[in-house]
Enzyme design. Structure first.
Site, short mmCIF file in Angstrom:
data_model
loop_
_atom_site.label_atom_id
_atom_site.label_comp_id
_atom_site.label_asym_id
_atom_site.label_seq_id
_atom_site.Cartn_x
_atom_site.Cartn_y
_atom_site.Cartn_z
N ASP A 1 -32.83 -23.62 -12.93
CA ASP A 1 -31.90 -22.98 -13.85
C ASP A 1 -32.35 -23.15 -15.31
OD1 ASP A 1 -29.73 -21.49 -14.62
OD2 ASP A 1 -28.28 -23.13 -14.48
N ARG B 1 -31.50 -13.11 -16.25
CA ARG B 1 -31.48 -13.67 -17.61
C ARG B 1 -32.90 -13.91 -18.13
NH1 ARG B 1 -27.51 -18.65 -16.85
NH2 ARG B 1 -28.83 -18.81 -15.02
N GLU C 1 -19.43 -25.22 -25.17
CA GLU C 1 -19.95 -24.01 -24.52
C GLU C 1 -18.90 -23.52 -23.53
OE1 GLU C 1 -22.54 -21.66 -21.43
OE2 GLU C 1 -21.97 -23.71 -21.05
N GLN D 1 -27.44 -27.62 -8.13
CA GLN D 1 -26.72 -28.27 -9.23
C GLN D 1 -25.42 -28.85 -8.69
OE1 GLN D 1 -27.14 -24.55 -11.41
NE2 GLN D 1 -27.86 -25.64 -13.22
N HIS E 1 -22.91 -31.34 -14.04
CA HIS E 1 -23.67 -31.50 -12.80
C HIS E 1 -25.01 -32.17 -13.05
CE1 HIS E 1 -24.10 -27.39 -14.56
NE2 HIS E 1 -25.37 -27.73 -14.55
N ASP F 1 -22.49 -28.51 -22.16
CA ASP F 1 -22.77 -27.41 -21.24
C ASP F 1 -21.68 -27.29 -20.19
OD1 ASP F 1 -24.90 -25.53 -20.07
OD2 ASP F 1 -24.50 -26.86 -18.38
N HIS G 1 -29.36 -17.62 -24.50
CA HIS G 1 -30.28 -17.55 -23.36
C HIS G 1 -29.54 -17.06 -22.11
CE1 HIS G 1 -28.12 -21.21 -22.75
NE2 HIS G 1 -28.60 -21.32 -21.54
N ASP G 2 -28.21 -16.97 -22.20
CA ASP G 2 -27.43 -16.53 -21.05
C ASP G 2 -27.10 -15.04 -21.13
OD1 ASP G 2 -27.36 -18.87 -19.60
OD2 ASP G 2 -25.64 -19.65 -20.68
N ARG H 1 -24.68 -29.99 -27.24
CA ARG H 1 -24.02 -28.78 -26.74
C ARG H 1 -23.44 -29.15 -25.38
NH1 ARG H 1 -25.55 -25.15 -22.87
NH2 ARG H 1 -25.21 -22.95 -23.16
C1 GLC Z 1 -24.60 -23.16 -18.99
C2 GLC Z 1 -26.00 -22.75 -19.38
C3 GLC Z 1 -26.56 -21.86 -18.33
C4 GLC Z 1 -26.54 -22.56 -17.02
C5 GLC Z 1 -25.16 -23.14 -16.70
C6 GLC Z 1 -25.25 -24.17 -15.64
O1 GLC Z 1 -23.74 -22.10 -18.95
O2 GLC Z 1 -25.97 -22.11 -20.62
O3 GLC Z 1 -27.84 -21.42 -18.66
O4 GLC Z 1 -26.89 -21.66 -16.02
O5 GLC Z 1 -24.60 -23.82 -17.79
O6 GLC Z 1 -25.80 -25.36 -16.16
C1 GLC Z 2 -21.76 -20.28 -17.79
C2 GLC Z 2 -22.88 -19.41 -17.33
C3 GLC Z 2 -22.68 -18.00 -17.71
C4 GLC Z 2 -21.36 -17.56 -17.22
C5 GLC Z 2 -20.28 -18.51 -17.62
C6 GLC Z 2 -19.05 -18.14 -16.92
O1 GLC Z 2 -21.66 -20.27 -19.16
O2 GLC Z 2 -24.07 -19.80 -17.90
O3 GLC Z 2 -23.67 -17.24 -17.14
O4 GLC Z 2 -21.08 -16.29 -17.71
O5 GLC Z 2 -20.60 -19.82 -17.27
O6 GLC Z 2 -18.00 -18.90 -17.37
#
Ligand code: GLC
Ligand code: GLC
Length: 653
Positions: free
Chosen positions: A152, A531, A342, A268, A195, A300, A406-407, A298
């Site tokens: 990922d 992506r 995020e 994950q 995770h 995540d 990046h998403d 950040r």
């Molecule tokens: C966040 C990251 C994304 C990843 C997800 C799971 O959303 O930005 O790239 O796939 O977390 O870690």
């Molecule tokens: C995480 C993922 C993204 C998705 C989002 C959904 O940020 O990286 O792809 O859209 O979760 O909540």
């Protein structure tokens, strides 16, 4: 332990017991001077009660509550003692200026270490480039040890104490963090705390049958509980299929004959924060990152960290308590550390993570999505509404505004908000998806669908900023006119993130207009994930053309440079105070930025045709109707402004 007085008593007792213990630890460890200790004690007195209350709320039902608490406190004290002295100095400076990130000097950049510069050493060599661009914030996507196969993009971390050998070493990261700081750039890394990878030591031990480590995750012996949870869960990665061993958000492991909770990819594994040991261990990992020199973490996938049967397991109150707990621990042992949220979720939920006791910074996914919406519709209603009703977050916190990450791009606007403007959310999302995948007649965009869900009809969009803004199509199929329009679109939305308030964040490569790279389809590791089309290798031949105004790269870069200069030279762009104005033109957004008695009026035309705007002098209480555009010096009359196609104007008023 429900009784209030008992709770108070326990707080007092633990506080004094711990202070005595830490004092002893401090005396035992050399090099901590008295004034540092005094500061630390102050921080404990302020923040420990908060931490204690959160911990009590989350974990008081556990038999060994007191010993877990003690373990937590020991971790915090040890990590503070180990914190390098230059970072302790940074702590003091940041405490004196806690809203330093509101400065108009702030400018963020984000990249993958390997894709942008090969490895950490490569990134170090690019510091002059970052400085040239004016970055003060650099988010490096995950650099830690990950599985060799799919990982990922680094978000499946096997160990926080080891760097992916292809990228470098922890020592190199420490040096890099220091060098960036001395150039005025704060290092931002991810705290992927929802995770771990299935190859982490904890997961490996869980897989070998160790019960203690199985408790670190959410593991179930049969489908009964997963099915019960599943009723309310949203599938985040519906494309994810692992030879019949995955169903919904859970993955089956034959070794232990159990189902493991895996919200994202099957490799994950979601951590189990109902176990206080997990919280404690992750506080330690977090403080370790802080001590490496990371200034902003950040957080995540923070919306997903708490699960509760009967709910969608997103944005639960306990998730907030946990983040506040991490925040309180950080305030004690590494107060310079900031969190960035995020939460790519409904706007009502996004704001709940934003506060000084939770995350001071947050992505602004609504503004991001609505900017693309406005380019597609050429209308600014939703944008006006988003800025008027959902932008204000108070002076202690800041949005991180971006046009691309990046998403994928998800259309995370509120259906109720859209409804008030007569827009049907479901239909409109379909339109936007069609538009950005190029399926809509006349669309300029070249995007790809991401995670199409046949059950809900939902999908999201991948693609680089330039390809989504029309540059790819224009270069391949059209004329110079469309190329120019595409460049203007790129500059228009960047103009907004640079002036609207908060920290602008550039996805590195966008500054020279990198196009989609379809070669990810040839890479077995990435081909299932669109992506990667926008996670391109940095083409330094292209970047090196940035100073040549006759190249596309130069046109974009120099346009951006002018906007960055505008931001940095005008303290009116400090902070995030904004007044949206009515331009009485459906295609033109207008807002006023204000700091003390300085004001700037920004106008942005989302249409490819010339637009006329009448700015009501009275509405703005300006006496002089002649104003000059801060970017070009051209003189305009407020009551009769003619804006060029996709034009962007800034006036000091
Ligand atoms: C966040 C990251 C994304 C990843 C997800 C799971 O959303 O930005 O790239 O796939 O977390 O870690
Ligand atoms: C995480 C993922 C993204 C998705 C989002 C959904 O940020 O990286 O792809 O859209 O979760 O909540």
């Amino acid at each position: 332990m429900n009784n209030d007085t008992e709770h108070e008593g326990l707080l007092e007792e633990s506080l004094s017991r711990f202070l005595i213990k830490w004092e002893t630890q401090r005396l035992a460890s050399r090099g901590i001077d008295n004034s540092d200790w005094k500061k630390f004690k102050e921080r404990v007195l302020i923040n420990f009660p908060r931490l204690f209350n959160l911990y009590f709320q989350l974990y008081s039902g556990h038999d060994n509550f007191c010993s877990h608490l003690q373990d937590l406190v020991d971790i915090i004290a040890r990590m503070w003692i180990e914190r390098p002295s230059d970072l302790k100095d940074l702590d003091k400076n940041r405490e004196k200026d806690p809203t330093w990130f509101q400065s108009n000097q702030m400018l963020g950049g984000v990249c993958y270490v390997d894709l942008f510069a090969g490895n950490l050493e490569g990134i170090r060599n690019k510091i002059p480039y970052f400085s040239e661009l004016g970055l003060t914030y650099l988010h490096l996507m995950p650099v830690f040890l990950v599985p060799d196969g799919e990982n990922d993009g680094g978000y499946a971390i096997s160990s926080y104490r080891e760097i992916n050998p292809a990228m470098g070493s922890v020592d190199q990261l420490v040096v890099l963090a220091g060098e960036l700081r001395s150039e005025g750039i704060s290092l931002v890394l991810d705290f992927v705390f929802n995770h771990t990878s299935d190859e982490s030591e904890w997961a490996t031990r869980a897989l070998s049958g160790d019960r203690e480590f199985q408790d670190y995750y959410r593991i179930f012996p049969n489908r009964q509980m997963p099915d019960a949870y599943e009723i309310h869960l949203r599938e985040i990665f519906p494309d994810e299929k692992v030879n019949g061993k995955r169903s919904g958000s859970f993955t089956y492991h034959t070794e232990i004959m159990c189902w493991v909770w895996t919200t994202f990819h099957s490799y994950q594994w979601d951590l189990n924060y109902a176990n206080p040991v997990v919280f404690n261990r992750m506080v330690e990992e977090m403080l370790y990152l802080a001590n490496v020199g990371v200034e902003i973490l950040r957080l995540d996938a923070l919306a997903f960290i708490w699960k509760q049967l009967g709910t969608d397991c997103e944005n639960l109150p306990e998730a907030h308590s946990l983040i506040q707990g991490f925040n309180a621990a950080g305030r004690i042992a590494a107060p310079a550390l900031l969190f960035k949220s995020e939460a790519i979720v409904h706007p009502d939920e996004v704001v709940k993570y934003i506060s000084p006791v939770e995350c001071r910074l947050s992505y602004n996914p609504l503004l991001m999505a609505i900017l693309w919406n406005s380019l597609a519709t050429r209308k600014v209603h939703l944008l006006n509404q988003a800025l008027q009703e959902r932008f204000n977050i108070g002076p202690c916190c800041a949005w991180v505004n971006y046009v691309r990450s990046h998403d994928d791009i998800g259309w995370t606007f509120s259906d109720e908000d859209a409804q008030r403007l007569g827009i049907n959310g479901y239909d409109h999302r379909r339109f936007l998806n069609n538009f950005y995948t190029g399926d809509f007649e006349g669309s300029f965009a070249r995007g790809l669908p991401f995670q199409e869900n046949p059950k809900t009809g939902d999908k999201r969009i991948s693609g680089t900023c330039a390809s989504l803004a029309g540059l790819e199509k224009a270069l391949q199929e059209e004329t110079d006119v469309e190329v120019e329009l595409a460049i203007r679109r790129i500059l228009l939305i960047h103009g907004i993130i640079l002036t609207v308030g908060g920290i602008p964040l550039i996805y590195l490569g966008d500054e020279v207009g990198f196009l989609n790279d379809y070669s990810y389809l040839l890479n077995p590791k990435n081909k299932r994930d669109s992506r990667w089309v926008h996670r391109t290798f940095a083409d330094w031949v292209k970047i090196d053309k940035r100073h040549n105004p006759s190249t596309i790269e130069g046109r974009i870069y120099q346009g951006l440079e002018r906007l960055i200069k505008l931001r940095k030279e005008n303290s009116t762009f400090f902070g995030n105070q904004i007044d949206v104005i009515n331009t009485e033109n459906d295609h033109v957004l207008g807002y006023v930025r204000k700091v003390k008695n300085q004001r700037v009026l920004v106008l942005a035309n989302f249409n490819e045709h010339i637009q006329n705007v009448i700015v009501n002098q009275e509405q703005l209480s300006v006496s002089n109707s002649n104003v000059s555009d801060m970017l070009t010096g051209e003189i305009y009359e407020l009551e009769d402004i003619t804006m060029g196609p996709l034009g962007f104007l800034c006036f000091q008023i």
